[in-house]
Design a protein around this motif. Structure first.
Motif, PDB file in Angstrom:
ATOM      1  N   TRP A 118       1.055  -1.160   0.063  1.00  0.00           N
ATOM      2  CA  TRP A 118       0.003  -0.097  -0.023  1.00  0.00           C
ATOM      3  C   TRP A 118       0.791   1.321   0.075  1.00  0.00           C
ATOM      4  O   TRP A 118       0.391   2.296  -0.213  1.00  0.00           O
ATOM      5  CB  TRP A 118      -0.920   0.145   1.184  1.00  0.00           C
ATOM      6  N   ILE A 119       2.003   1.329   0.271  1.00  0.00           N
ATOM      7  CA  ILE A 119       3.019   2.452   0.240  1.00  0.00           C
ATOM      8  C   ILE A 119       4.036   2.304  -0.674  1.00  0.00           C
ATOM      9  O   ILE A 119       4.162   3.314  -1.244  1.00  0.00           O
ATOM     10  CB  ILE A 119       3.487   2.670   1.869  1.00  0.00           C
ATOM     11  N   VAL A 120       4.810   1.441  -0.656  1.00  0.00           N
ATOM     12  CA  VAL A 120       6.124   1.465  -1.488  1.00  0.00           C
ATOM     13  C   VAL A 120       5.764   1.203  -2.753  1.00  0.00           C
ATOM     14  O   VAL A 120       6.315   1.787  -3.861  1.00  0.00           O
ATOM     15  CB  VAL A 120       7.069   0.284  -0.740  1.00  0.00           C
ATOM     16  N   ILE A 121       4.987   0.080  -3.241  1.00  0.00           N
ATOM     17  CA  ILE A 121       4.775   0.003  -4.626  1.00  0.00           C
ATOM     18  C   ILE A 121       3.983   1.251  -5.338  1.00  0.00           C
ATOM     19  O   ILE A 121       4.617   1.612  -6.262  1.00  0.00           O
ATOM     20  CB  ILE A 121       3.900  -1.402  -4.740  1.00  0.00           C
ATOM     21  N   PRO A 122       3.073   1.565  -4.527  1.00  0.00           N
ATOM     22  CA  PRO A 122       2.353   2.806  -5.319  1.00  0.00           C
ATOM     23  C   PRO A 122       3.156   3.964  -5.323  1.00  0.00           C
ATOM     24  O   PRO A 122       3.154   4.922  -6.240  1.00  0.00           O
ATOM     25  CB  PRO A 122       1.171   3.241  -4.360  1.00  0.00           C
ATOM     26  N   GLY A 123       3.958   4.321  -4.317  1.00  0.00           N
ATOM     27  CA  GLY A 123       5.081   5.282  -4.309  1.00  0.00           C
ATOM     28  C   GLY A 123       5.988   5.291  -5.303  1.00  0.00           C
ATOM     29  O   GLY A 123       6.267   6.197  -6.089  1.00  0.00           O
ATOM     30  N   GLY A 124       6.697   4.134  -5.455  1.00  0.00           N
ATOM     31  CA  GLY A 124       7.430   3.844  -6.558  1.00  0.00           C
ATOM     32  C   GLY A 124       7.033   4.031  -7.859  1.00  0.00           C
ATOM     33  O   GLY A 124       7.682   4.600  -8.692  1.00  0.00           O
ATOM     34  N   LEU A 125       5.866   3.822  -8.213  1.00  0.00           N
ATOM     35  CA  LEU A 125       5.171   3.769  -9.300  1.00  0.00           C
ATOM     36  C   LEU A 125       4.956   5.188  -9.621  1.00  0.00           C
ATOM     37  O   LEU A 125       5.039   5.840 -10.898  1.00  0.00           O
ATOM     38  CB  LEU A 125       3.702   2.755  -9.425  1.00  0.00           C
ATOM     39  N   GLY A 126       4.568   5.959  -8.738  1.00  0.00           N
ATOM     40  CA  GLY A 126       4.046   7.325  -8.603  1.00  0.00           C
ATOM     41  C   GLY A 126       5.384   8.359  -9.095  1.00  0.00           C
ATOM     42  O   GLY A 126       5.409   9.086 -10.088  1.00  0.00           O
ATOM     43  N   ILE A 127       6.553   7.963  -8.356  1.00  0.00           N
ATOM     44  CA  ILE A 127       7.904   8.510  -8.643  1.00  0.00           C
ATOM     45  C   ILE A 127       8.345   8.097 -10.285  1.00  0.00           C
ATOM     46  O   ILE A 127       8.639   9.012 -10.922  1.00  0.00           O
ATOM     47  CB  ILE A 127       8.932   8.009  -7.659  1.00  0.00           C
ATOM     48  N   LEU A 128       8.135   6.879 -10.487  1.00  0.00           N
ATOM     49  CA  LEU A 128       8.506   6.403 -11.934  1.00  0.00           C
ATOM     50  C   LEU A 128       7.701   6.929 -12.928  1.00  0.00           C
ATOM     51  O   LEU A 128       8.265   7.555 -14.006  1.00  0.00           O
ATOM     52  CB  LEU A 128       8.392   4.990 -12.005  1.00  0.00           C
ATOM     53  N   ARG A 129       6.398   7.454 -12.721  1.00  0.00           N
ATOM     54  CA  ARG A 129       5.422   8.212 -13.644  1.00  0.00           C
ATOM     55  C   ARG A 129       5.918   9.484 -13.791  1.00  0.00           C
ATOM     56  O   ARG A 129       6.069  10.239 -14.713  1.00  0.00           O
ATOM     57  CB  ARG A 129       4.158   8.076 -13.045  1.00  0.00           C
ATOM     58  N   VAL A 130       6.293  10.095 -12.587  1.00  0.00           N
ATOM     59  CA  VAL A 130       7.013  11.546 -12.716  1.00  0.00           C
ATOM     60  C   VAL A 130       8.125  11.640 -13.398  1.00  0.00           C
ATOM     61  O   VAL A 130       8.301  12.847 -14.126  1.00  0.00           O
ATOM     62  CB  VAL A 130       6.884  12.215 -11.225  1.00  0.00           C
ATOM     63  N   VAL A 131       8.851  10.750 -13.200  1.00  0.00           N
ATOM     64  CA  VAL A 131      10.226  10.953 -13.610  1.00  0.00           C
ATOM     65  C   VAL A 131      10.108  10.684 -15.165  1.00  0.00           C
ATOM     66  O   VAL A 131      10.933  11.154 -16.004  1.00  0.00           O
ATOM     67  CB  VAL A 131      11.425   9.823 -13.072  1.00  0.00           C
ATOM     68  N   ARG A 132       9.341   9.729 -15.732  1.00  0.00           N
ATOM     69  CA  ARG A 132       9.144   9.579 -17.099  1.00  0.00           C
ATOM     70  C   ARG A 132       8.274  10.404 -17.662  1.00  0.00           C
ATOM     71  O   ARG A 132       8.130  10.433 -19.039  1.00  0.00           O
ATOM     72  CB  ARG A 132       8.625   8.158 -17.215  1.00  0.00           C
ATOM     73  N   LYS A 133       7.620  11.380 -17.200  1.00  0.00           N
ATOM     74  CA  LYS A 133       6.731  12.377 -17.788  1.00  0.00           C
ATOM     75  C   LYS A 133       7.617  13.207 -18.564  1.00  0.00           C
ATOM     76  O   LYS A 133       8.614  13.609 -18.444  1.00  0.00           O
ATOM     77  CB  LYS A 133       6.080  13.047 -16.703  1.00  0.00           C
TER      78      LYS A 133
END
Length: 74
Positions: free
Chosen positions: A56-71
């Protein structure tokens, strides 16, 4: 709003039988933080808490960071 619905959803899942109880024991943050707050800490409780925090915290946070970095910034 999601946080309030999540508690009701996990209560419903836990009532589905053995599989629901097992899922709630491993993935419900309210359930997995109980032993930590009560001072009844065991290795099994630590595994349950680590699994729910990862889900609930690590995986969604990692996916969110990945999404922002790749934007694509234009």
């Amino acid at each position: 709003m999601i946080c309030l619905a999540g508690t009701a959803l996990w209560s419903f899942v836990a009532q589905l039988g053995g599989a629901g109880e097992t899922l709630a024991a491993w993935l419900d943050l309210n359930t997995t933080t109980g032993p930590l707050m009560a001072g009844a800490w065991t290795w099994e409780a630590a595994a349950h808490l680590a699994t729910s925090v990862l889900a609930w915290i690590v995986i969604p946070g990692g996916l969110g960071i990945l999404r922002v970095v790749r934007k694509d910034v234009s």
